[in-house]
Design an enzyme around this catalytic site. Structure first.
Site, PDB file in Angstrom:
ATOM      1  N   SER A 466      -3.476  -3.619  16.790  1.00 55.89           N
ATOM      2  CA  SER A 466      -2.967  -4.101  17.940  1.00 55.89           C
ATOM      3  C   SER A 466      -1.538  -5.324  17.946  1.00 55.89           C
ATOM      4  O   SER A 466      -0.616  -4.720  17.511  1.00 55.89           O
ATOM      5  CB  SER A 466      -4.232  -4.905  18.714  1.00 55.89           C
ATOM      6  N   ASP A 477      11.793  -1.789  13.357  1.00 59.22           N
ATOM      7  CA  ASP A 477      12.738  -1.248  14.354  1.00 59.22           C
ATOM      8  C   ASP A 477      14.119  -2.065  14.253  1.00 59.22           C
ATOM      9  O   ASP A 477      15.170  -1.538  14.530  1.00 59.22           O
ATOM     10  CB  ASP A 477      12.297  -1.128  16.023  1.00 59.22           C
ATOM     11  N   LYS A 491      -3.857   1.063  16.806  1.00 62.21           N
ATOM     12  CA  LYS A 491      -4.156   0.513  18.142  1.00 62.21           C
ATOM     13  C   LYS A 491      -3.249   0.534  19.120  1.00 62.21           C
ATOM     14  O   LYS A 491      -2.479  -0.561  18.795  1.00 62.21           O
ATOM     15  CB  LYS A 491      -5.349  -0.584  18.420  1.00 62.21           C
TER      16      LYS A 491
END
Length: 691
Positions: A466, A477, A491
């Site tokens: 999460s 990224d 998740k």
């Protein structure tokens, strides 16, 4: 999150003579009116506001019932096929029952479960009167989750004979006498019988609601009043109490640990091992005896409002059962759970002729005191604020780089994930959210400049979920640092907590809270961590079995998908350095005996899992243990945290408190080969960047 003071699964066992009379069935448990109302209101909410609404119909009804039965008997060692056939006759009636406010079906199943547990424990205790033949060649299969249900009483009895025989053999191989083994196992099985008598209506309802909500979505949950309170504590990292970690041991609620700075520790009146036998409220309120009560109930009696007084009737650690008691008064105060907060260490790593100072920040959860923040408290507790402080300290200590250790961090506050990312990338988008209506919202951090501009890596494992995945994905990224470890949990959904009592305008709490999935999050590059998780740049071995742990283990998990990327500017790139970093890593671990031992231990642990059976032949077991001891001695094995040997056959509360604490300490102090390697990889990267 498993803590001794929040334990629900262990109960006091009232002392009884060995081979006492067989326990009788307790009074059947019945649903309460407010529980049926809470279930009905939850169904309405889930049907209207879930990210992926699923109709409460016959199909979902069957799934709920199947999940509820599985929660009671996951290894299929309690119920008979005839029991299951009887239960499944109601498989299409759960939906109508919830809508009609009728919970008698799950309660009737639980009452049968109670009766079966009593039957099994009485049978197990009866077997202790006999002697077992350990020269016979037979096996005990301890993995039964996919096995057929027992077809007959005889088949089930034979399984339980082997189970008790296995418990006996484990203790026998440690050198315990037959008399000692009988005493240990009789108390163990008696404790299970006592647990049955402690179950309450709330326990049944919580189990049923877990089955209901998890059938809708793996991360949709129901919180009863006590579960809700524990959730709030885990987010705030604080509570009001006396500052003592409690555990049930040998029929008593025992002090396992005193929290530094708490009323209990500051008073000097309590010590580890002291037993609480009574609790009173206020300076002169009557003291209620608590021997035989559930631990969670005793905890609630000891907690209370700040500056109020609680009195404890204490049986000192060194005293026998008939020893002299003492009564002490303590004033409750706010207790900070600092052990569950972010913390830092510094590792020195050799990199050629240079020595790198690698700071390690371990973050167990993305905690945040929502209430304090909303009330404008300038000193509210939060993960990002604590990490920012630690980063400042590492700057002062001239750390060359930082590893953010998110292993087994199951998530928490989305806001904290965004704020923590901002500490490393500064201002910019961090994550995208898509709601049930398809609208996409971009969560951004507004920090003008990052708090840490030096090298950073993120260490994850299968337990990183999460909010941990949001942070790791953003770091990856943006090219801000390496992601190291196992693929994460997977998740990729967002939950919110709804207070059902507020929805129903109740003056007093009685309905609990509902945590439901309302959105799915996506990386800034448009992908999602849902199902696939975050893929590390450099993979390290791990202990988890992905078949049984992680999003892919849920049959009703959302599929992987992607949306349009958001406009963002990477702050760096690691692609050019990654092949060389991978080569340096492989060369180092190939010649690192500690790392190779860790890999061997993982392989052996996995082999034991897959085997699923254990021999009940004493000679075979002794040979297995001797071979294992020989391997460990030949390797001069270090403690790497993988528990493969030294089985004493005992459960935690069957050891002495000092022995149990020593074992726990040894596990905490085990050599962390994965963290050491993550730090070495970061040191390599620092060296390459300097070049």
């Amino acid at each position: 999150m498993r803590k001794c003071y929040g334990l629900l699964g262990v109960f006091l066992a009232i002392t009884s003579s060995t081979y006492a009379m067989a326990a009788a069935a307790p009074q059947p448990l019945m649903p309460l009116k407010e529980q049926a109302q809470a279930a009905e209101l939850s169904a309405q909410f889930l049907g209207r506001f879930s990210y992926r609404p699923i109709p409460l119909d016959d199909a979902l009804s069957a799934k709920i019932l199947d999940r509820f039965i599985k929660s009671l008997d996951p290894d299929r060692m309690i119920f008979l096929q005839a029991d299951i056939d009887g239960f499944m006759a109601n498989s299409t009636k759960i939906d109508d029952a919830i809508k009609q406010g009728d919970l008698h079906i799950p309660f009737s199943i639980f009452n049968v479960y109670d009766q079966r547990i009593i039957e099994r424990m009485n049978y197990a205790r009866s077997l202790l009167k006999q002697n077992f033949d350990f020269s016979v060649k037979e096996d005990y299969s301890f993995l039964r989750d996919k096995s057929p249900w027992f077809q007959s009483e005889a088949e089930r009895d034979d399984f339980w004979r082997k189970r008790v025989k296995g418990d006996w053999l484990r203790l026998k191989l440690t050198g315990k006498t037959d008399a000692a083994i009988r005493d240990i196992l009789d108390k163990r099985y008696q404790s299970s019988l006592e647990r049955v008598s402690k179950y309450k209506s709330d326990d049944v309802f919580q189990s049923f609601m877990d089955a209901f909500t998890n059938s809708v979505d793996p991360h949709t949950d129901y919180f009863g009043a006590r579960a809700s309170a524990e959730f709030d504590i885990s987010m705030k990292l604080s509570l009001v109490g006396i500052g003592a970690v409690l555990q049930e041991r040998n029929d008593y609620t025992t002090i396992r640990e005193l929290i530094a700075g708490g009323p209990a520790q500051l008073s000097g009146k309590l010590a580890v091992g002291d037993r609480i036998v009574g609790v009173g409220q206020g300076e002169d309120g009557p003291i209620k005896e608590v021997v035989g009560m559930r631990l969670d109930e005793i905890v609630q009696m000891i907690r209370g409002t700040k500056d109020s007084v609680v009195r404890l009737d204490i049986l000192p650690a060194e005293a026998g059962p008939e020893g002299i008691h003492r009564v002490i008064s303590l004033t409750r105060d706010k207790i900070s759970l600092d052990k569950q907060a972010a913390k830092k260490t510094i590792l020195s790593v050799k990199d050629g002729d240079a020595t790198r100072k690698i700071g390690v920040i371990t973050l167990p959860a993305f905690y945040e005191d929502f209430e304090a923040r909303m009330n404008g408290d300038k000193d509210y507790k939060s993960a990002s604020r604590d990490v920012a402080k630690l980063l400042g300290e590492l700057k002062q200590e001239n750390a060359d780089g930082v590893v953010i250790d998110l292993r087994n961090n199951g998530g928490g506050s989305l806001t904290e994930a965004v704020d923590l990312t901002g500490l490393f990338i500064g201002k910019g988008p961090v994550v995208q959210q898509r709601g049930a209506d398809g609208a996409v919202k971009v969560e951004r951090d507004d920090l003008p400049a990052p708090a840490w501009t030096g090298p950073v890596d993120v260490l994850i494992n299968r337990g990183s979920a999460s909010a941990s995945e949001i942070f790791a994905a953003a770091i990856q990224d943006y090219g801000r640092g390496l992601i190291i470890g196992e693929p994460s949990f997977g998740k990729g959904t967002v939950q919110t907590v709804v207070n059902l009592d507020q929805v129903a305008n109740n003056n007093k709490p009685k309905f609990g809270e509902l945590k439901l999935t309302i959105a799915q999050f996506f990386r800034v590059n448009g992908g999602t961590t849902q199902l696939r998780g975050v893929t590390p740049d450099i993979t390290l071995p791990g202990l988890y079995d992905p078949k049984t742990f992680g999003e892919t283990s849920y049959e009703n998990a959302l599929p992987w998908t992607q949306i349009k990327p958001v406009t963002y500017t990477p702050v760096g790139t690691i692609a050019a350095r990654l092949p060389q970093l991978q080569r340096l890593h492989e060369e180092r671990v190939r010649s690192d005996p500690d790392f190779q031992r860790f890999i061997d231990d993982i392989a052996e642990l996995q082999a034991l899992r897959e085997k699923g059976v254990v021999s009940l032949n004493e000679t075979e077991r002794k040979n297995e243990l001797a071979a294992q001891a020989s391997r460990l001695k030949a390797r001069q094995k270090i403690d790497d945290g993988v528990d493969l040997g030294n089985d004493d056959g005992m459960q935690s509360d069957e050891r002495s408190l000092s022995a149990d604490i020593a074992l726990e300490t040894a596990r905490k102090n085990a050599k962390d080969v994965l963290l050491n390697e993550a730090a070495a990889i970061l040191a390599d990267d620092i060296g390459l960047q300097k070049q």
